[in-house]
Design an enzyme around this catalytic site. Structure first.
Site, short mmCIF file in Angstrom:
data_model
loop_
_atom_site.label_atom_id
_atom_site.label_comp_id
_atom_site.label_asym_id
_atom_site.label_seq_id
_atom_site.Cartn_x
_atom_site.Cartn_y
_atom_site.Cartn_z
N SER A 37 -6.03 -2.15 5.87
CA SER A 37 -5.87 -1.40 4.63
C SER A 37 -7.11 -0.58 4.33
O SER A 37 -8.21 -1.12 4.26
CB SER A 37 -5.65 -2.33 3.44
N HIS A 69 0.02 0.97 5.71
CA HIS A 69 -0.34 0.38 6.99
C HIS A 69 0.34 1.21 8.08
O HIS A 69 1.55 1.16 8.24
CB HIS A 69 0.15 -1.08 7.10
N ARG A 90 -1.22 -3.31 11.71
CA ARG A 90 -1.12 -4.63 12.32
C ARG A 90 0.09 -5.34 11.74
O ARG A 90 0.61 -4.96 10.70
CB ARG A 90 -2.39 -5.44 12.07
N THR A 91 0.52 -6.37 12.45
CA THR A 91 1.55 -7.26 11.91
C THR A 91 0.84 -8.37 11.13
O THR A 91 -0.15 -8.93 11.61
CB THR A 91 2.37 -7.87 13.07
N HIS A 92 1.31 -8.62 9.92
CA HIS A 92 0.72 -9.68 9.10
C HIS A 92 1.55 -10.95 9.19
O HIS A 92 2.77 -10.91 9.38
CB HIS A 92 0.64 -9.22 7.63
N GLU A 191 -3.82 -14.12 -4.39
CA GLU A 191 -4.25 -15.45 -4.76
C GLU A 191 -4.17 -15.64 -6.27
O GLU A 191 -4.31 -14.68 -7.03
CB GLU A 191 -5.70 -15.70 -4.31
N SER A 210 -5.41 -11.32 6.56
CA SER A 210 -5.38 -10.92 7.99
C SER A 210 -6.63 -11.41 8.70
O SER A 210 -7.38 -12.24 8.17
CB SER A 210 -5.27 -9.40 8.10
N ASN A 233 -10.91 -4.51 -4.13
CA ASN A 233 -10.77 -4.94 -5.54
C ASN A 233 -11.54 -6.24 -5.70
O ASN A 233 -11.77 -6.96 -4.73
CB ASN A 233 -9.29 -5.19 -5.86
N1 HPA Z 1 -6.42 -10.72 -1.93
C1 HPA Z 1 -5.85 -10.77 -0.73
N2 HPA Z 1 -5.69 -9.72 0.05
C2 HPA Z 1 -6.16 -8.54 -0.39
C3 HPA Z 1 -6.78 -8.42 -1.63
C4 HPA Z 1 -6.91 -9.57 -2.45
O1 HPA Z 1 -7.47 -9.54 -3.57
N3 HPA Z 1 -7.12 -7.11 -1.76
C5 HPA Z 1 -6.73 -6.48 -0.62
N4 HPA Z 1 -6.14 -7.35 0.21
#
Ligand code: HPA
Length: 270
Positions: A37, A69, A90-92, A191, A210, A233
Site C-alpha cells: 500500500s 493494490h 500481493r495476495t493478503h 485492529e 502483510s 496512519n
Molecule cells: N492496521 C493494519 N494495517 C494497516 C493499517 C493499520 O492501522 N494501516 C495500513 N495498513
C-alpha cells in the site's frame, strides 16, 4: 513435497519462475521488490524496464482484490546492473485463499534466482513521533496471524529475519531511517485499540496485515530480506479518529515522491 491441500507450492514457484525467464528472455533475476500500500508509484524509478505483464498471467498468481493494490510484474534493469522483479501488489492472508498464495511471489522470485527480497507495506504506527508519512526499516516482526507458510519439520532460524546488512545499506541512502518491529495481524478488520495496545506491550511499533509471512518464506529459501514500512496512519486508539482505507491510500499518495526516491536509491545501491 506433495501437499494434501493442493499443488506443491515450491513446484508451482518453479513453474512461475520458468514462465518469467521465457516470457522476458532473461536468465533469471537478482532481486525482487514487492510494493505494498502506497508504494506502487515507486515502481517507475527502479530501473530501465525490460518488460511487464499482469501477475495473473503467471502460474499460481491471481488478480488482486483491493483497490490501490496493483497487480503487475515488471522486470527492470537497475542502475547497478541487477535484474529486478517488481511486483506491484500481493495476495493478503485476509483474502482467505490460504497461506501458500500469500508467499507465492516471494517463492517465485527466489526460484528465479533472487537472493535479495525487498518487501514494502503500508501500516499503522504506534508512536506519536512517527506520524503518517514516516518510513520505518523493519528490524523484526511478530507473527500474530496464527499461520505459517512452512509445513512440516522446517525449523528455520529467524534470528535475523530482516538483514542487518541491508538495513545498513538502506541507511546509506537515507541516514535518518528509524527501525521498528512490525506485528502482522490477520485482518481485514483494522485492529481494536486494545489489540494495538497489546502489540505495543509485546514490543511492536507497527501494525499491519502483510510481510511477516513472506519473510518467513524468503528466509527458508535463504534470501536476505529488507522490510520497509510506510506509516499511513496512527494505529486505532493511538489515532484520535476512526481509520479508513481511503486515509491509507491518501497517505501513500502524499508520500509517493519520497518513496520513489528512497526505493530508487536503494535499488541502485543493492
Ligand atoms: N492496521 C493494519 N494495517 C494497516 C493499517 C493499520 O492501522 N494501516 C495500513 N495498513
Amino acid at each position: 513435497m506433495p501437499s494434501p491441500t493442493g499443488p506443491d507450492p515450491y513446484e508451482l514457484a518453479n513453474q512461475a519462475a520458468q514462465a518469467i525467464r521465457e516470457r522476458f528472455g532473461i536468465d533469471g533475476i537478482d532481486v525482487s521488490f514487492t510494493l505494498g500500500s502506497g508504494w506502487a508509484a515507486a515502481s517507475d524509478d527502479l530501473g530501465e524496464e525490460i518488460g511487464s505483464c499482469p501477475l495473473g498471467d503467471l502460474p499460481g498468481f491471481s488478480a488482486p482484490v483491493v483497490i490501490g493494490h496493483g497487480g503487475l510484474l515488471r522486470i527492470v534493469r537497475t542502475a547497478s546492473g541487477k535484474t529486478a522483479a517488481v511486483l506491484t501488489g500481493r495476495t493478503h492472508y485476509y483474502e482467505g485463499r490460504g497461506v501458500a498464495p500469500v508467499v507465492h511471489g516471494v517463492r517465485t522470485a527466489i526460484a528465479a534466482g533472487a537472493t535479495t527480497v525487498v518487501l514494502t507495506n503500508g501500516c499503522g504506527g504506534l508512536k506519536l513521533d512517527r506520524p503518517a508519512g514516516t518510513v520505518v526499516l523493519m528490524r523484526d516482526h511478530i507473527n500474530l496471524t496464527g499461520a505459517n507458510p512452512l509445513v512440516g519439520a522446517r525449523f528455520i532460524d529467524m534470528t535475523e529475519g530482516y538483514s542487518k546488512r541491508l538495513r545498513d545499506l538502506a541507511r546509506t541512502v537515507d541516514p535518518g531511517l528509524p527501525e521498528g518491529v512490525y506485528a502482522q495481524f490477520h485482518g481485514p478488520s483494522f485492529e481494536t485499540p486494545s489489540e494495538v495496545l497489546m502489540a505495543g506491550v509485546l514490543g511492536a511499533d507497527l501494525v499491519g496485515m502483510s510481510t511477516g509471512l513472506e519473510t518467513i518464506a524468503a528466509r527458508e529459501l535463504g534470501a536476505e530480506v529488507l522490510g520497509l514500512s510506510l506509516v499511513t496512519n496512527l494505529a486505532a486508539g493511538i489515532s484520535p479518529t476512526p481509520l479508513h482505507h481511503e486515509e491509507v491510500l491518501e497517505a501513500g499518495a502524499a508520500a509517493a515522491p519520497r518513496l520513489r526516491s528512497l526505493l530508487a536509491g536503494i535499488a541502485a545501491a543493492l
